[in-house]
Design a protein around this motif. Structure first.
Motif, PDB file in Angstrom:
ATOM      1  N   TRP A   1       0.875  -1.141  -0.002  1.00 17.47           N
ATOM      2  CA  TRP A   1       0.119  -0.301  -0.090  1.00 17.47           C
ATOM      3  C   TRP A   1       0.837   1.376   0.012  1.00 17.47           C
ATOM      4  O   TRP A   1       2.155   1.131   0.223  1.00 17.47           O
ATOM      5  CB  TRP A   1      -0.896  -0.097   1.324  1.00 17.47           C
ATOM      6  CG  TRP A   1      -0.105   0.130   2.507  1.00 17.47           C
ATOM      7  CD1 TRP A   1       0.278  -1.094   3.118  1.00 17.47           C
ATOM      8  CD2 TRP A   1       0.399   1.218   3.263  1.00 17.47           C
ATOM      9  NE1 TRP A   1       1.031  -0.782   4.210  1.00 17.47           N
ATOM     10  CE2 TRP A   1       1.090   0.806   4.582  1.00 17.47           C
ATOM     11  CE3 TRP A   1       0.208   2.416   3.145  1.00 17.47           C
ATOM     12  CZ2 TRP A   1       1.508   1.523   5.350  1.00 17.47           C
ATOM     13  CZ3 TRP A   1       0.579   3.481   4.011  1.00 17.47           C
ATOM     14  CH2 TRP A   1       1.242   3.022   5.166  1.00 17.47           C
ATOM     15  N   SER A   2       0.037   2.362  -0.435  1.00 13.30           N
ATOM     16  CA  SER A   2       0.883   3.659  -0.359  1.00 13.30           C
ATOM     17  C   SER A   2      -0.190   4.579  -0.137  1.00 13.30           C
ATOM     18  O   SER A   2      -1.245   4.428  -0.585  1.00 13.30           O
ATOM     19  CB  SER A   2       1.788   3.848  -1.333  1.00 13.30           C
ATOM     20  OG  SER A   2       1.113   4.280  -2.638  1.00 13.30           O
ATOM     21  N   MET A   3       0.071   5.920   0.303  1.00 15.28           N
ATOM     22  CA  MET A   3      -0.926   6.845   0.439  1.00 15.28           C
ATOM     23  C   MET A   3      -0.427   8.277   0.027  1.00 15.28           C
ATOM     24  O   MET A   3       0.857   8.410   0.163  1.00 15.28           O
ATOM     25  CB  MET A   3      -1.394   7.263   1.814  1.00 15.28           C
ATOM     26  CG  MET A   3      -2.130   5.875   2.285  1.00 15.28           C
ATOM     27  SD  MET A   3      -3.000   6.531   4.237  1.00 15.28           S
ATOM     28  CE  MET A   3      -2.835   4.694   4.705  1.00 15.28           C
ATOM     29  N   VAL A   4      -1.044   9.342  -0.413  1.00 13.08           N
ATOM     30  CA  VAL A   4      -0.380  10.571  -0.801  1.00 13.08           C
ATOM     31  C   VAL A   4      -1.046  11.678   0.055  1.00 13.08           C
ATOM     32  O   VAL A   4      -2.358  11.385  -0.029  1.00 13.08           O
ATOM     33  CB  VAL A   4      -0.330  10.941  -2.380  1.00 13.08           C
ATOM     34  CG1 VAL A   4       0.309   9.738  -3.255  1.00 13.08           C
ATOM     35  CG2 VAL A   4      -2.039  10.755  -2.776  1.00 13.08           C
TER      36      VAL A   4
ATOM     37  N   PRO B   1       6.068   8.781   3.168  1.00 14.24           N
ATOM     38  CA  PRO B   1       7.112   7.803   3.580  1.00 14.24           C
ATOM     39  C   PRO B   1       6.611   7.050   4.661  1.00 14.24           C
ATOM     40  O   PRO B   1       5.812   7.430   5.602  1.00 14.24           O
ATOM     41  CB  PRO B   1       8.212   8.738   4.196  1.00 14.24           C
ATOM     42  CG  PRO B   1       8.342  10.040   3.694  1.00 14.24           C
ATOM     43  CD  PRO B   1       6.846  10.211   3.470  1.00 14.24           C
ATOM     44  N   ARG B   2       6.816   5.719   4.798  1.00  7.93           N
ATOM     45  CA  ARG B   2       6.333   4.573   5.547  1.00  7.93           C
ATOM     46  C   ARG B   2       6.718   5.044   7.211  1.00  7.93           C
ATOM     47  O   ARG B   2       5.988   4.852   8.112  1.00  7.93           O
ATOM     48  CB  ARG B   2       6.744   3.366   5.312  1.00  7.93           C
ATOM     49  CG  ARG B   2       6.311   2.665   4.035  1.00  7.93           C
ATOM     50  CD  ARG B   2       4.747   2.271   4.483  1.00  7.93           C
ATOM     51  NE  ARG B   2       4.136   1.690   3.470  1.00  7.93           N
ATOM     52  CZ  ARG B   2       4.242   0.083   3.265  1.00  7.93           C
ATOM     53  NH1 ARG B   2       4.400  -0.585   4.385  1.00  7.93           N
ATOM     54  NH2 ARG B   2       3.646  -0.209   1.985  1.00  7.93           N
ATOM     55  N   ASP B   3       7.915   5.694   7.404  1.00  7.99           N
ATOM     56  CA  ASP B   3       8.228   5.894   8.823  1.00  7.99           C
ATOM     57  C   ASP B   3       7.417   7.107   9.246  1.00  7.99           C
ATOM     58  O   ASP B   3       7.644   7.491  10.642  1.00  7.99           O
ATOM     59  CB  ASP B   3       9.906   6.234   8.889  1.00  7.99           C
ATOM     60  CG  ASP B   3      10.133   7.493   8.023  1.00  7.99           C
ATOM     61  OD1 ASP B   3       9.367   8.105   7.442  1.00  7.99           O
ATOM     62  OD2 ASP B   3      11.362   7.595   8.072  1.00  7.99           O
TER      63      ASP B   3
ATOM     64  N   ARG C   1      -0.145  12.013  15.751  1.00 10.96           N
ATOM     65  CA  ARG C   1       0.450  12.540  14.623  1.00 10.96           C
ATOM     66  C   ARG C   1      -0.381  13.162  13.698  1.00 10.96           C
ATOM     67  O   ARG C   1      -1.649  12.709  13.634  1.00 10.96           O
ATOM     68  CB  ARG C   1       1.191  11.464  13.871  1.00 10.96           C
ATOM     69  CG  ARG C   1       2.143  10.631  14.712  1.00 10.96           C
ATOM     70  CD  ARG C   1       2.701   9.539  13.688  1.00 10.96           C
ATOM     71  NE  ARG C   1       3.609   8.531  14.734  1.00 10.96           N
ATOM     72  CZ  ARG C   1       4.741   8.083  14.260  1.00 10.96           C
ATOM     73  NH1 ARG C   1       5.171   8.061  12.795  1.00 10.96           N
ATOM     74  NH2 ARG C   1       5.479   7.372  14.843  1.00 10.96           N
ATOM     75  N   LEU C   2      -0.002  14.350  13.269  1.00  8.61           N
ATOM     76  CA  LEU C   2      -0.634  15.115  11.952  1.00  8.61           C
ATOM     77  C   LEU C   2       0.009  14.945  11.021  1.00  8.61           C
ATOM     78  O   LEU C   2       1.216  15.410  10.998  1.00  8.61           O
ATOM     79  CB  LEU C   2      -0.983  16.478  12.889  1.00  8.61           C
ATOM     80  CG  LEU C   2      -1.358  17.422  11.559  1.00  8.61           C
ATOM     81  CD1 LEU C   2      -3.047  16.947  11.036  1.00  8.61           C
ATOM     82  CD2 LEU C   2      -1.517  18.972  11.892  1.00  8.61           C
TER      83      LEU C   2
ATOM     84  N   ARG D   1       8.203  16.977  12.898  1.00  5.62           N
ATOM     85  CA  ARG D   1       8.979  15.756  12.620  1.00  5.62           C
ATOM     86  C   ARG D   1       9.930  15.770  11.265  1.00  5.62           C
ATOM     87  O   ARG D   1      11.117  15.351  11.383  1.00  5.62           O
ATOM     88  CB  ARG D   1       8.542  14.403  13.175  1.00  5.62           C
ATOM     89  CG  ARG D   1       7.980  14.637  14.544  1.00  5.62           C
ATOM     90  CD  ARG D   1       8.986  14.566  15.630  1.00  5.62           C
ATOM     91  NE  ARG D   1      10.015  13.167  15.238  1.00  5.62           N
ATOM     92  CZ  ARG D   1       9.669  11.908  15.803  1.00  5.62           C
ATOM     93  NH1 ARG D   1       8.660  11.880  16.504  1.00  5.62           N
ATOM     94  NH2 ARG D   1      10.688  11.123  15.422  1.00  5.62           N
ATOM     95  N   ASP D   2       9.074  15.896  10.161  1.00  2.00           N
ATOM     96  CA  ASP D   2       9.760  15.829   8.944  1.00  2.00           C
ATOM     97  C   ASP D   2       9.005  16.776   7.964  1.00  2.00           C
ATOM     98  O   ASP D   2       7.745  16.871   8.250  1.00  2.00           O
ATOM     99  CB  ASP D   2       9.789  14.372   8.472  1.00  2.00           C
ATOM    100  CG  ASP D   2      10.821  14.215   7.287  1.00  2.00           C
ATOM    101  OD1 ASP D   2      11.523  15.100   7.070  1.00  2.00           O
ATOM    102  OD2 ASP D   2      10.769  12.944   7.126  1.00  2.00           O
ATOM    103  N   LEU D   3       9.473  16.937   6.998  1.00  2.00           N
ATOM    104  CA  LEU D   3       8.506  17.524   5.677  1.00  2.00           C
ATOM    105  C   LEU D   3       8.892  17.185   4.238  1.00  2.00           C
ATOM    106  O   LEU D   3      10.449  16.732   4.311  1.00  2.00           O
ATOM    107  CB  LEU D   3       8.356  18.919   5.776  1.00  2.00           C
ATOM    108  CG  LEU D   3       9.533  19.883   5.947  1.00  2.00           C
ATOM    109  CD1 LEU D   3      10.134  20.328   4.511  1.00  2.00           C
ATOM    110  CD2 LEU D   3       9.327  20.997   6.408  1.00  2.00           C
ATOM    111  N   TYR D   4       8.285  17.526   3.307  1.00  2.00           N
ATOM    112  CA  TYR D   4       8.983  17.304   1.869  1.00  2.00           C
ATOM    113  C   TYR D   4       8.044  18.042   0.979  1.00  2.00           C
ATOM    114  O   TYR D   4       6.852  18.611   1.247  1.00  2.00           O
ATOM    115  CB  TYR D   4       8.873  15.793   1.428  1.00  2.00           C
ATOM    116  CG  TYR D   4       7.674  15.219   1.464  1.00  2.00           C
ATOM    117  CD1 TYR D   4       7.022  15.207   0.127  1.00  2.00           C
ATOM    118  CD2 TYR D   4       7.272  14.379   2.289  1.00  2.00           C
ATOM    119  CE1 TYR D   4       5.649  14.577   0.244  1.00  2.00           C
ATOM    120  CE2 TYR D   4       6.065  13.595   2.244  1.00  2.00           C
ATOM    121  CZ  TYR D   4       5.206  13.807   1.074  1.00  2.00           C
ATOM    122  OH  TYR D   4       3.983  13.108   1.123  1.00  2.00           O
TER     123      TYR D   4
END
Length: 250
Positions: free
Chosen positions: A38-41, A49-51, A156-157, A223-226
């Motif tokens: 699976w994946s989501m956008v 990312p899975r993490d 998590r958001l 925590r992270d971004l892209y």
């Protein structure tokens, strides 16, 4: 008519016309997710990312915030999460209910306007999944405060955000800047006229201050971004990012 109601009606129309973000996943995709494929956008092209996700989904309480359409919430259900969807488009909610009936899982589907206080108790959810959708509301800061309130500590958001660049252009060829930022059709009649001419509802640009700083001011830890592009068109071909995705934590 309130602009929120105009947007609900517009999105219903897009769904009935085959809008990309209103096409539910098929049965094969649901079965593949149950097998771990699976994946989501959150934005047009890049998979989250899975993490960014918890290590287990079993009994995870997930809110799809303005995330109707039967695309992400069925994946969460296939992975064992307990889902709630809040969306203001009846057509998008209908798609969620249709997939839930087809795959025989339960989902709480609520018609609600995210520009208003969210109808959930404090500390209700482990994860909020919020694809690009706050372009349809004028003020995003209250949304971040509400997300913080209803998430459990450590929750998590995951949010998809438009960075505003697309609003500079009036035409699909994206080759000539016409408008200035911020884009706010409620105070700029020429912007409203452009949206009406293209059946685009009522949309708003938002700044990094509103979007990312707004999350931090609500209390979140980033925590992270892209970044991501439109996936096609002039800006995409020239590598111009038009979206952010963020992982923030309470």
């Amino acid at each position: 008519m309130k602009y929120q109601d105009i947007n609900a009606r517009t999105i219903d129309h897009w769904v009935h016309e085959g809008w990309q973000w209103g096409i539910p996943i098929d049965h094969a995709t649901y079965l593949a997710a149950q097998q771990g494929q699976w994946s989501m956008v959150l934005t047009p092209t890049k998979a989250v990312p899975r993490d960014w996700f918890p290590t287990t989904f079993e009994n995870l309480k997930v809110l799809g915030l303005a995330a109707g359409g039967g695309q992400q919430m069925p994946i969460f259900a296939a992975l064992g999460a307990r889902g709630t969807i809040l969306d203001y488009s009846p057509a998008q909610l209908d798609s969620e209910r249709m997939v839930a009936r087809r795959e025989k899982y339960e989902i709480e589907a609520i018609r609600g306007d995210m520009s208003q206080p969210l109808p959930f108790a404090d500390n209700s959810f482990d994860l909020i999944f919020h694809p690009v959708s706050n372009v349809y509301i004028a003020d995003v800061r209250p949304v971040w405060a509400e997300c913080y309130r209803i998430l459990k500590p450590g929750g998590r958001l995951l949010a998809g955000l438009d960075n505003g660049v697309n609003f500079l252009f009036a035409d699909d060829d994206e080759s000539q800047v016409k408008f200035s930022l911020p884009f706010d059709p409620l105070i700029h009649p020429e912007q409203m006229a452009s949206l009406q001419a293209s059946d685009s509802g009522v949309q708003f640009s938002h700044t990094l201050d509103e979007q990312i700083r707004g999350q931090l001011q609500a209390g979140f830890k980033l925590r992270d971004l892209y970044e991501d592009t439109n996936g096609e068109g002039f800006l995409h071909e020239h590598g111009v990012p038009t979206f952010w995705a963020t992982w923030a934590e309470k």
